[in-house]
Design a protein around this motif. Structure first.
Motif, PDB file in Angstrom:
ATOM      1  N   ALA A 146     -35.725 -30.264 -21.002  1.00 51.32           N
ATOM      2  CA  ALA A 146     -35.521 -29.393 -19.838  1.00 51.32           C
ATOM      3  C   ALA A 146     -34.916 -28.060 -20.241  1.00 51.32           C
ATOM      4  N   GLY A 147     -34.008 -28.080 -21.183  1.00 46.10           N
ATOM      5  CA  GLY A 147     -33.472 -26.865 -21.784  1.00 46.10           C
ATOM      6  C   GLY A 147     -33.451 -27.053 -23.291  1.00 46.10           C
ATOM      7  N   PHE A 148     -33.551 -25.956 -24.044  1.00 43.88           N
ATOM      8  CA  PHE A 148     -33.553 -26.117 -25.507  1.00 43.88           C
ATOM      9  C   PHE A 148     -33.189 -24.820 -26.226  1.00 43.88           C
ATOM     10  N   ILE A 149     -32.687 -24.999 -27.429  1.00 44.82           N
ATOM     11  CA  ILE A 149     -32.469 -23.924 -28.400  1.00 44.82           C
ATOM     12  C   ILE A 149     -33.180 -24.364 -29.667  1.00 44.82           C
ATOM     13  N   ASP A 150     -34.111 -23.581 -30.141  1.00 42.32           N
ATOM     14  CA  ASP A 150     -34.974 -24.002 -31.249  1.00 42.32           C
ATOM     15  C   ASP A 150     -35.110 -22.877 -32.263  1.00 42.32           C
ATOM     16  N   TYR A 151     -34.789 -23.168 -33.534  1.00 44.02           N
ATOM     17  CA  TYR A 151     -34.990 -22.173 -34.585  1.00 44.02           C
ATOM     18  C   TYR A 151     -36.125 -22.628 -35.495  1.00 44.02           C
ATOM     19  N   SER A 152     -37.136 -21.773 -35.643  1.00 44.41           N
ATOM     20  CA  SER A 152     -38.272 -22.060 -36.513  1.00 44.41           C
ATOM     21  C   SER A 152     -38.034 -21.417 -37.875  1.00 44.41           C
ATOM     22  N   HIS A 153     -37.811 -22.242 -38.898  1.00 48.89           N
ATOM     23  CA  HIS A 153     -37.613 -21.691 -40.246  1.00 48.89           C
ATOM     24  C   HIS A 153     -38.924 -21.178 -40.828  1.00 48.89           C
ATOM     25  N   THR A 192     -37.649 -25.567 -45.313  1.00 50.24           N
ATOM     26  CA  THR A 192     -37.913 -24.145 -45.057  1.00 50.24           C
ATOM     27  C   THR A 192     -39.048 -23.904 -44.072  1.00 50.24           C
ATOM     28  N   ASP A 193     -39.899 -24.921 -43.825  1.00 43.43           N
ATOM     29  CA  ASP A 193     -41.018 -24.733 -42.893  1.00 43.43           C
ATOM     30  C   ASP A 193     -40.891 -25.601 -41.648  1.00 43.43           C
ATOM     31  N   LYS A 194     -39.684 -26.099 -41.378  1.00 44.73           N
ATOM     32  CA  LYS A 194     -39.472 -26.980 -40.236  1.00 44.73           C
ATOM     33  C   LYS A 194     -38.552 -26.323 -39.204  1.00 44.73           C
ATOM     34  N   ASP A 195     -38.477 -26.945 -38.028  1.00 47.11           N
ATOM     35  CA  ASP A 195     -37.626 -26.439 -36.941  1.00 47.11           C
ATOM     36  C   ASP A 195     -36.319 -27.215 -36.870  1.00 47.11           C
ATOM     37  N   ALA A 196     -35.282 -26.538 -36.427  1.00 45.42           N
ATOM     38  CA  ALA A 196     -34.006 -27.168 -36.087  1.00 45.42           C
ATOM     39  C   ALA A 196     -33.742 -26.856 -34.623  1.00 45.42           C
ATOM     40  N   ALA A 197     -33.416 -27.892 -33.827  1.00 45.94           N
ATOM     41  CA  ALA A 197     -33.363 -27.687 -32.382  1.00 45.94           C
ATOM     42  C   ALA A 197     -32.249 -28.500 -31.740  1.00 45.94           C
ATOM     43  N   ILE A 198     -31.811 -27.999 -30.596  1.00 45.45           N
ATOM     44  CA  ILE A 198     -30.910 -28.721 -29.702  1.00 45.45           C
ATOM     45  C   ILE A 198     -31.616 -28.799 -28.349  1.00 45.45           C
ATOM     46  N   TYR A 199     -31.753 -30.025 -27.818  1.00 42.92           N
ATOM     47  CA  TYR A 199     -32.437 -30.221 -26.550  1.00 42.92           C
ATOM     48  C   TYR A 199     -31.465 -30.710 -25.482  1.00 42.92           C
ATOM     49  N   ASN A 217     -41.271 -19.576 -39.215  1.00 40.87           N
ATOM     50  CA  ASN A 217     -41.593 -18.261 -38.645  1.00 40.87           C
ATOM     51  C   ASN A 217     -40.366 -17.370 -38.465  1.00 40.87           C
ATOM     52  N   ASN A 218     -39.178 -17.942 -38.690  1.00 42.76           N
ATOM     53  CA  ASN A 218     -37.914 -17.203 -38.586  1.00 42.76           C
ATOM     54  C   ASN A 218     -37.734 -16.542 -37.223  1.00 42.76           C
ATOM     55  N   TYR A 219     -37.903 -17.331 -36.173  1.00 41.47           N
ATOM     56  CA  TYR A 219     -37.560 -16.861 -34.828  1.00 41.47           C
ATOM     57  C   TYR A 219     -36.700 -17.912 -34.131  1.00 41.47           C
ATOM     58  N   LEU A 220     -35.934 -17.442 -33.145  1.00 43.87           N
ATOM     59  CA  LEU A 220     -35.058 -18.308 -32.365  1.00 43.87           C
ATOM     60  C   LEU A 220     -35.533 -18.295 -30.923  1.00 43.87           C
ATOM     61  N   ARG A 221     -35.743 -19.496 -30.353  1.00 44.56           N
ATOM     62  CA  ARG A 221     -36.250 -19.617 -28.983  1.00 44.56           C
ATOM     63  C   ARG A 221     -35.193 -20.242 -28.082  1.00 44.56           C
ATOM     64  N   PHE A 222     -35.153 -19.765 -26.841  1.00 46.30           N
ATOM     65  CA  PHE A 222     -34.303 -20.348 -25.807  1.00 46.30           C
ATOM     66  C   PHE A 222     -35.200 -20.746 -24.636  1.00 46.30           C
ATOM     67  N   GLY A 223     -34.986 -21.957 -24.106  1.00 45.85           N
ATOM     68  CA  GLY A 223     -35.813 -22.418 -23.004  1.00 45.85           C
ATOM     69  C   GLY A 223     -34.988 -22.968 -21.862  1.00 45.85           C
ATOM     70  N   THR A 224     -35.474 -22.766 -20.641  1.00 46.87           N
ATOM     71  CA  THR A 224     -34.886 -23.363 -19.445  1.00 46.87           C
ATOM     72  C   THR A 224     -36.015 -23.896 -18.584  1.00 46.87           C
ATOM     73  N   ASN A 225     -35.713 -24.951 -17.802  1.00 50.95           N
ATOM     74  CA  ASN A 225     -36.707 -25.550 -16.916  1.00 50.95           C
ATOM     75  C   ASN A 225     -37.998 -25.874 -17.664  1.00 50.95           C
ATOM     76  N   GLU A 226     -37.836 -26.321 -18.915  1.00 47.43           N
ATOM     77  CA  GLU A 226     -38.921 -26.807 -19.775  1.00 47.43           C
ATOM     78  C   GLU A 226     -39.810 -25.700 -20.331  1.00 47.43           C
ATOM     79  N   ILE A 227     -39.445 -24.420 -20.132  1.00 46.38           N
ATOM     80  CA  ILE A 227     -40.298 -23.304 -20.542  1.00 46.38           C
ATOM     81  C   ILE A 227     -39.510 -22.330 -21.417  1.00 46.38           C
ATOM     82  N   GLU A 228     -40.146 -21.809 -22.453  1.00 47.29           N
ATOM     83  CA  GLU A 228     -39.516 -20.791 -23.296  1.00 47.29           C
ATOM     84  C   GLU A 228     -39.284 -19.518 -22.482  1.00 47.29           C
ATOM     85  N   ARG A 229     -38.035 -19.006 -22.519  1.00 52.95           N
ATOM     86  CA  ARG A 229     -37.690 -17.813 -21.742  1.00 52.95           C
ATOM     87  C   ARG A 229     -37.377 -16.606 -22.612  1.00 52.95           C
ATOM     88  N   LEU A 230     -36.866 -16.848 -23.810  1.00 55.63           N
ATOM     89  CA  LEU A 230     -36.454 -15.752 -24.693  1.00 55.63           C
ATOM     90  C   LEU A 230     -36.771 -16.130 -26.120  1.00 55.63           C
TER      91      LEU A 230
END
Length: 276
Positions: free
Chosen positions: A100-107, A81-88, A109-122
Motif C-alpha cells: 500500500a505504501g513503499f520506499i524502494d531503491y533500485s541499485h 548491485t543490480d537488485k532492489d532494497a525496499a521497505i513496504y 538503475n540508481n533511483y529512489l521511489r516513493f509510493g502511496t495507495n499502491e502507486i509510485e508517486r515520486l
C-alpha cells in the motif's frame, strides 16, 4: 537429548566467553548480551529493542522496533548491485495491500521511489532529477509557502539557470513551457526572467518560444529576449496588432496602436473576434 524443557533461572553462558549470554532478566523478557552489555531485548509486550532497555516514551505506533545508541545510529539494507532494497507498508497479506505504501531503491538503475495507495508517486533519479506522478502541493503552517529552485554556484564560464518546467503530452511529443531565471554570466551577476510557451510546429511536434523576458534593468520584452527599451514588442511581422485595448467584458470598443511607414497610429477597431 531433551524431550521437553530445560529450566534456567537466568542465563545461558558461552563457555570461555562468559560476558556473552542469553538471559531472562524478568518475566516474559528475553535479552542477548555481548561483551558484558545488553545488545538486544524482546520485552513482555513483544517489542524488539536493539541497544535499548526501555520501550516507553516513543512516538505512537513507533515503538514495535527501536534502535538506540548513544552516538550516531543508522539502518542499512544491503543487496547486490543490480537488485532492489525496499521497505513496504502493508495492510493485507495478499493483493496490492501488500505494498500500500513503499520506499524502494533500485541499485541497478540508481533511483529512489516513493509510493502511496499502491502507486509510485515520486522518483528521484541518479542525476538528482525528481519526477512527481501526481500534483505537487506545497503547504506551510503560518501565512505563506515557498518553493525555492536554486541553481548551481556561480561559474564565470557558464551562466547559471534555475527553471520551473510545465508540460503536457500529445501523441506526437511532449510540450514544455517554463519560467526560467538566467544569470547574465561573465561575472555580471545580473539576472533575466523568461516565460517560455509551447507552440505547435506541425506534425504533432512542439517547440517552445520565449514569449516574455524581464531584464534585470526592468526592461520587458514581448516576443524578444533583448528588449531595447522599457517595453519592447516584437510581433514578428504580419498583421498582428502590437497593442490592443478592450473595454472589459464588452467584446467591443477596441482601440489599437500600430506603427506604419514610420508613424504610430491609434485607431478604433472592430469587435474582439476580428483580432483572433
Amino acid at each position: 537429548s531433551v524431550d521437553c524443557c530445560v529450566g534456567i533461572a537466568d542465563s545461558i553462558l558461552h563457555l570461555g566467553n562468559t560476558d556473552t549470554s542469553i538471559r531472562f532478566p524478568s518475566d516474559d523478557t528475553f535479552t542477548v548480551e555481548t561483551a558484558g552489555s545488553e545488545a538486544l531485548r524482546i520485552d513482555s509486550s513483544g517489542k524488539l529493542l536493539i541497544g535499548g532497555t526501555d520501550s516507553t516514551g516513543f512516538a505512537a505506533y513507533g515503538d514495535a522496533l527501536t534502535i538506540e545508541k548513544s552516538n550516531h545510529v543508522g539502518l542499512t539494507l544491503r543487496t547486490a548491485t543490480d537488485k532492489d532494497a525496499a521497505i513496504y507498508f502493508a495492510d493485507s497479506a495478499s493483493g496490492a495491500g501488500r505494498y500500500a505504501g513503499f520506499i524502494d531503491y533500485s541499485h541497478g538503475n540508481n533511483y529512489l521511489r516513493f509510493g502511496t495507495n499502491e502507486i509510485e508517486r515520486l522518483r528521484i533519479g541518479s542525476t538528482g532529477i525528481s519526477t512527481f506522478y501526481k500534483d505537487l502541493h506545497v503547504a506551510q503552517a503560518g501565512t505563506g509557502s515557498t518553493v525555492f529552485i536554486n541553481a548551481a554556484t556561480h561559474n564565470t564560464n557558464v551562466a547559471s539557470i534555475a527553471m520551473l518546467k510545465l508540460g503536457y503530452k500529445h501523441s506526437g511529443g511532449q510540450a514544455v513551457g517554463y519560467l526560467k531565471l538566467t544569470e547574465g554570466g561573465n561575472n555580471s551577476f545580473d539576472g533575466n526572467l523568461t516565460i517560455g510557451v509551447p507552440y505547435n510546429i506541425g506534425g504533432g511536434s512542439f517547440g517552445t518560444k520565449d514569449s516574455v523576458t524581464i531584464k534585470h534593468c526592468s526592461r520587458v520584452g514581448l516576443g524578444t529576449g533583448t528588449p531595447l527599451g522599457i517595453a519592447h514588442v516584437n510581433v514578428g511581422g504580419g498583421s498582428t496588432e502590437p497593442f490592443v485595448i478592450e473595454r472589459s467584458g464588452s467584446g467591443e470598443s477596441i482601440w489599437s496602436m500600430k506603427p506604419y511607414a514610420g508613424n504610430l497610429y491609434f485607431r478604433g477597431g472592430p469587435a474582439v473576434s476580428n483580432y483572433a
